[in-house]
Design a protein around this motif. Structure first.
Motif, PDB file in Angstrom:
ATOM      1  N   UNK A  28       0.848  -1.191   0.000  1.00  0.00           N
ATOM      2  CA  UNK A  28       0.000   0.000   0.000  1.00  0.00           C
ATOM      3  C   UNK A  28       0.883   1.239   0.000  1.00  0.00           C
ATOM      4  N   UNK A  29       0.542   2.187  -0.870  1.00  0.00           N
ATOM      5  CA  UNK A  29       1.245   3.474  -0.857  1.00  0.00           C
ATOM      6  C   UNK A  29       0.711   4.274   0.312  1.00  0.00           C
ATOM      7  N   UNK A  30       1.585   4.904   1.079  1.00  0.00           N
ATOM      8  CA  UNK A  30       1.087   5.719   2.193  1.00  0.00           C
ATOM      9  C   UNK A  30       0.351   6.960   1.699  1.00  0.00           C
ATOM     10  N   UNK A  31      -0.525   7.475   2.546  1.00  0.00           N
ATOM     11  CA  UNK A  31      -1.286   8.671   2.215  1.00  0.00           C
ATOM     12  C   UNK A  31      -0.334   9.847   1.978  1.00  0.00           C
ATOM     13  N   UNK A  32      -0.635  10.655   0.969  1.00  0.00           N
ATOM     14  CA  UNK A  32       0.150  11.850   0.661  1.00  0.00           C
ATOM     15  C   UNK A  32      -0.634  13.064   1.128  1.00  0.00           C
ATOM     16  N   UNK A  33       0.008  13.920   1.899  1.00  0.00           N
ATOM     17  CA  UNK A  33      -0.609  15.145   2.396  1.00  0.00           C
ATOM     18  C   UNK A  33       0.220  16.310   1.877  1.00  0.00           C
ATOM     19  N   UNK A  47       6.032  45.863 -11.066  1.00  0.00           N
ATOM     20  CA  UNK A  47       6.708  44.820 -10.290  1.00  0.00           C
ATOM     21  C   UNK A  47       5.773  44.180  -9.270  1.00  0.00           C
ATOM     22  N   UNK A  48       5.964  42.874  -9.072  1.00  0.00           N
ATOM     23  CA  UNK A  48       5.212  42.151  -8.049  1.00  0.00           C
ATOM     24  C   UNK A  48       6.141  41.173  -7.333  1.00  0.00           C
ATOM     25  N   UNK A  49       5.753  40.770  -6.143  1.00  0.00           N
ATOM     26  CA  UNK A  49       6.457  39.739  -5.369  1.00  0.00           C
ATOM     27  C   UNK A  49       5.476  38.638  -5.012  1.00  0.00           C
ATOM     28  N   UNK A  50       5.991  37.407  -4.923  1.00  0.00           N
ATOM     29  CA  UNK A  50       5.137  36.277  -4.572  1.00  0.00           C
ATOM     30  C   UNK A  50       5.937  35.253  -3.767  1.00  0.00           C
ATOM     31  N   UNK A  51       5.909  35.353  -2.423  1.00  0.00           N
ATOM     32  CA  UNK A  51       6.510  34.280  -1.626  1.00  0.00           C
ATOM     33  C   UNK A  51       5.603  33.047  -1.662  1.00  0.00           C
ATOM     34  N   UNK A  52       6.209  31.866  -1.761  1.00  0.00           N
ATOM     35  CA  UNK A  52       5.444  30.620  -1.794  1.00  0.00           C
ATOM     36  C   UNK A  52       6.055  29.616  -0.828  1.00  0.00           C
ATOM     37  N   UNK A  53       5.239  28.663  -0.424  1.00  0.00           N
ATOM     38  CA  UNK A  53       5.709  27.574   0.435  1.00  0.00           C
ATOM     39  C   UNK A  53       4.947  26.312   0.067  1.00  0.00           C
ATOM     40  N   UNK A  54       5.635  25.179   0.103  1.00  0.00           N
ATOM     41  CA  UNK A  54       5.047  23.874  -0.183  1.00  0.00           C
ATOM     42  C   UNK A  54       5.530  22.904   0.881  1.00  0.00           C
ATOM     43  N   UNK A  55       4.600  22.178   1.481  1.00  0.00           N
ATOM     44  CA  UNK A  55       4.954  21.129   2.441  1.00  0.00           C
ATOM     45  C   UNK A  55       4.254  19.856   1.999  1.00  0.00           C
ATOM     46  N   UNK A  56       5.010  18.759   1.936  1.00  0.00           N
ATOM     47  CA  UNK A  56       4.464  17.457   1.575  1.00  0.00           C
ATOM     48  C   UNK A  56       4.981  16.415   2.552  1.00  0.00           C
ATOM     49  N   UNK A  57       4.129  15.465   2.869  1.00  0.00           N
ATOM     50  CA  UNK A  57       4.555  14.343   3.692  1.00  0.00           C
ATOM     51  C   UNK A  57       3.835  13.082   3.226  1.00  0.00           C
ATOM     52  N   UNK A  58       4.569  11.995   3.179  1.00  0.00           N
ATOM     53  CA  UNK A  58       4.018  10.687   2.850  1.00  0.00           C
ATOM     54  C   UNK A  58       4.842   9.642   3.586  1.00  0.00           C
TER      55      UNK A  58
END
Length: 156
Positions: A28-33, A47-58
Protein backbone atom coordinates in the motif's frame (compact mmCIF):
# COMPACT_ATOMS: atom_id res chain seq x y z
CA UNK A 1 -2.60 14.74 -2.07
CA UNK A 2 -3.79 11.16 -1.91
CA UNK A 3 -6.55 10.49 0.61
CA UNK A 4 -6.53 6.77 0.01
CA UNK A 5 -3.74 4.19 0.18
CA UNK A 6 -3.78 2.39 -3.20
CA UNK A 7 -2.06 -0.94 -3.74
CA UNK A 8 0.79 -1.07 -6.19
CA UNK A 9 3.16 -3.77 -7.39
CA UNK A 10 6.57 -3.41 -5.83
CA UNK A 11 9.55 -5.42 -7.07
CA UNK A 12 9.51 -8.26 -9.56
CA UNK A 13 7.16 -11.14 -10.12
CA UNK A 14 8.92 -14.35 -9.07
CA UNK A 15 7.84 -17.96 -9.57
CA UNK A 16 6.95 -19.79 -6.37
CA UNK A 17 9.31 -22.74 -5.80
CA UNK A 18 7.99 -26.15 -6.73
CA UNK A 19 5.31 -25.05 -9.20
CA UNK A 20 4.68 -22.72 -12.09
CA UNK A 21 2.57 -20.15 -10.23
CA UNK A 22 3.82 -16.59 -9.89
CA UNK A 23 3.72 -14.68 -6.62
CA UNK A 24 3.22 -10.92 -6.85
CA UNK A 25 4.09 -8.65 -3.93
CA UNK A 26 1.69 -5.76 -3.46
CA UNK A 27 2.18 -2.91 -1.02
CA UNK A 28 0.00 0.00 0.00
CA UNK A 29 1.25 3.47 -0.86
CA UNK A 30 1.09 5.72 2.19
CA UNK A 31 -1.29 8.67 2.21
CA UNK A 32 0.15 11.85 0.66
CA UNK A 33 -0.61 15.15 2.40
CA UNK A 34 0.26 18.41 0.59
CA UNK A 35 -0.13 22.06 1.62
CA UNK A 36 0.76 24.88 -0.77
CA UNK A 37 0.52 28.63 -0.22
CA UNK A 38 1.27 31.65 -2.36
CA UNK A 39 0.74 35.31 -1.61
CA UNK A 40 1.18 37.60 -4.59
CA UNK A 41 1.16 41.36 -4.23
CA UNK A 42 2.05 44.35 -6.41
CA UNK A 43 4.97 46.57 -5.47
CA UNK A 44 4.02 49.12 -8.14
CA UNK A 45 2.47 49.14 -11.60
CA UNK A 46 5.19 46.91 -13.12
CA UNK A 47 6.71 44.82 -10.29
CA UNK A 48 5.21 42.15 -8.05
CA UNK A 49 6.46 39.74 -5.37
CA UNK A 50 5.14 36.28 -4.57
CA UNK A 51 6.51 34.28 -1.63
CA UNK A 52 5.44 30.62 -1.79
CA UNK A 53 5.71 27.57 0.43
CA UNK A 54 5.05 23.87 -0.18
CA UNK A 55 4.95 21.13 2.44
CA UNK A 56 4.46 17.46 1.57
CA UNK A 57 4.55 14.34 3.69
CA UNK A 58 4.02 10.69 2.85
CA UNK A 59 4.92 7.81 5.14
CA UNK A 60 8.11 8.79 6.96
CA UNK A 61 9.29 11.23 4.25
CA UNK A 62 8.55 14.96 4.26
CA UNK A 63 9.59 18.02 2.27
CA UNK A 64 9.44 21.77 2.86
CA UNK A 65 10.13 24.06 -0.08
CA UNK A 66 10.15 27.89 0.14
CA UNK A 67 10.48 30.25 -2.82
CA UNK A 68 10.55 33.97 -3.51
CA UNK A 69 9.31 35.03 -6.95
CA UNK A 70 9.55 38.49 -8.50
CA UNK A 71 7.45 39.44 -11.50
CA UNK A 72 8.01 42.14 -14.12
CA UNK A 73 5.06 43.17 -16.29
CA UNK A 74 5.93 43.10 -19.99
CA UNK A 75 4.43 45.79 -22.18
CA UNK A 76 3.21 45.89 -25.77
CA UNK A 77 2.99 42.12 -26.34
CA UNK A 78 -0.80 41.95 -26.57
CA UNK A 79 -3.00 44.67 -25.09
CA UNK A 80 -5.76 42.15 -24.30
CA UNK A 81 -3.61 39.69 -22.33
CA UNK A 82 -1.24 40.59 -19.51
CA UNK A 83 2.27 39.17 -19.84
CA UNK A 84 4.77 38.91 -17.01
CA UNK A 85 8.31 37.59 -16.68
CA UNK A 86 8.86 35.77 -13.36
CA UNK A 87 12.15 34.87 -11.71
CA UNK A 88 13.38 34.03 -8.25
CA UNK A 89 15.20 31.77 -5.82
CA UNK A 90 14.06 28.83 -3.75
CA UNK A 91 15.28 26.39 -1.15
CA UNK A 92 14.19 22.82 -0.44
CA UNK A 93 15.01 22.69 3.27
CA UNK A 94 18.01 20.48 3.98
CA UNK A 95 18.42 19.42 0.36
CA UNK A 96 18.78 21.90 -2.52
CA UNK A 97 18.90 25.52 -3.70
CA UNK A 98 16.79 26.49 -6.73
CA UNK A 99 17.00 29.07 -9.52
CA UNK A 100 13.53 29.88 -10.92
CA UNK A 101 12.41 31.37 -14.25
CA UNK A 102 8.95 31.59 -15.76
CA UNK A 103 6.40 33.58 -17.69
CA UNK A 104 2.69 34.32 -17.40
CA UNK A 105 0.71 35.10 -20.52
CA UNK A 106 -2.96 35.59 -19.75
CA UNK A 107 -4.19 32.37 -18.16
CA UNK A 108 -1.09 30.36 -19.21
CA UNK A 109 1.83 30.03 -16.80
CA UNK A 110 5.09 28.23 -17.62
CA UNK A 111 8.06 27.87 -15.30
CA UNK A 112 11.42 26.17 -15.15
CA UNK A 113 13.71 25.50 -12.22
CA UNK A 114 17.25 24.30 -11.82
CA UNK A 115 18.27 22.95 -8.45
CA UNK A 116 21.69 22.20 -7.01
CA UNK A 117 22.04 19.71 -4.19
CA UNK A 118 23.37 21.30 -0.99
CA UNK A 119 23.01 18.32 1.36
CA UNK A 120 25.39 15.44 2.05
CA UNK A 121 24.07 13.78 -1.14
CA UNK A 122 26.14 16.22 -3.21
CA UNK A 123 28.91 13.59 -3.15
CA UNK A 124 26.61 11.21 -5.04
CA UNK A 125 25.35 13.89 -7.42
CA UNK A 126 28.73 15.65 -7.83
CA UNK A 127 26.85 18.95 -7.36
CA UNK A 128 24.94 18.27 -10.59
CA UNK A 129 21.51 19.84 -10.51
CA UNK A 130 18.15 18.81 -11.85
CA UNK A 131 16.11 20.73 -14.42
CA UNK A 132 12.30 20.81 -14.13
CA UNK A 133 9.66 22.37 -16.38
CA UNK A 134 6.00 22.96 -15.53
CA UNK A 135 3.05 24.53 -17.34
CA UNK A 136 -0.55 25.10 -16.40
CA UNK A 137 -3.59 26.88 -17.73
CA UNK A 138 -6.06 28.71 -15.51
CA UNK A 139 -9.60 28.20 -16.74
CA UNK A 140 -11.83 31.20 -16.15
CA UNK A 141 -15.59 31.16 -16.01
CA UNK A 142 -17.23 34.51 -16.58
CA UNK A 143 -20.79 34.59 -15.32
CA UNK A 144 -23.21 37.51 -15.28
CA UNK A 145 -24.33 38.18 -11.72
CA UNK A 146 -28.02 37.66 -11.04
CA UNK A 147 -29.26 40.98 -9.67
CA UNK A 148 -32.76 41.08 -8.26
CA UNK A 149 -34.56 44.31 -9.08
CA UNK A 150 -35.29 46.53 -6.13
CA UNK A 151 -38.58 48.40 -6.08
CA UNK A 152 -38.72 51.46 -3.89
CA UNK A 153 -42.11 52.26 -2.50
CA UNK A 154 -41.88 55.24 -0.17
CA UNK A 155 -44.59 55.72 2.44
CA UNK A 156 -45.86 59.25 3.10
Amino acid sequence: GRINQPEYLFGNATPTSGNDTISLDFENRPMLFTVHSRYEFALNENWSLAPTALYQTTGSASELNVQAWAGLKLKDINPQEEARLNFGLGYRVGDAAEILLGMDYGPLRVAASFDVNTSMYNVATDYQGAFEVAAFYIFRIYKEPAIKPAILCPKF
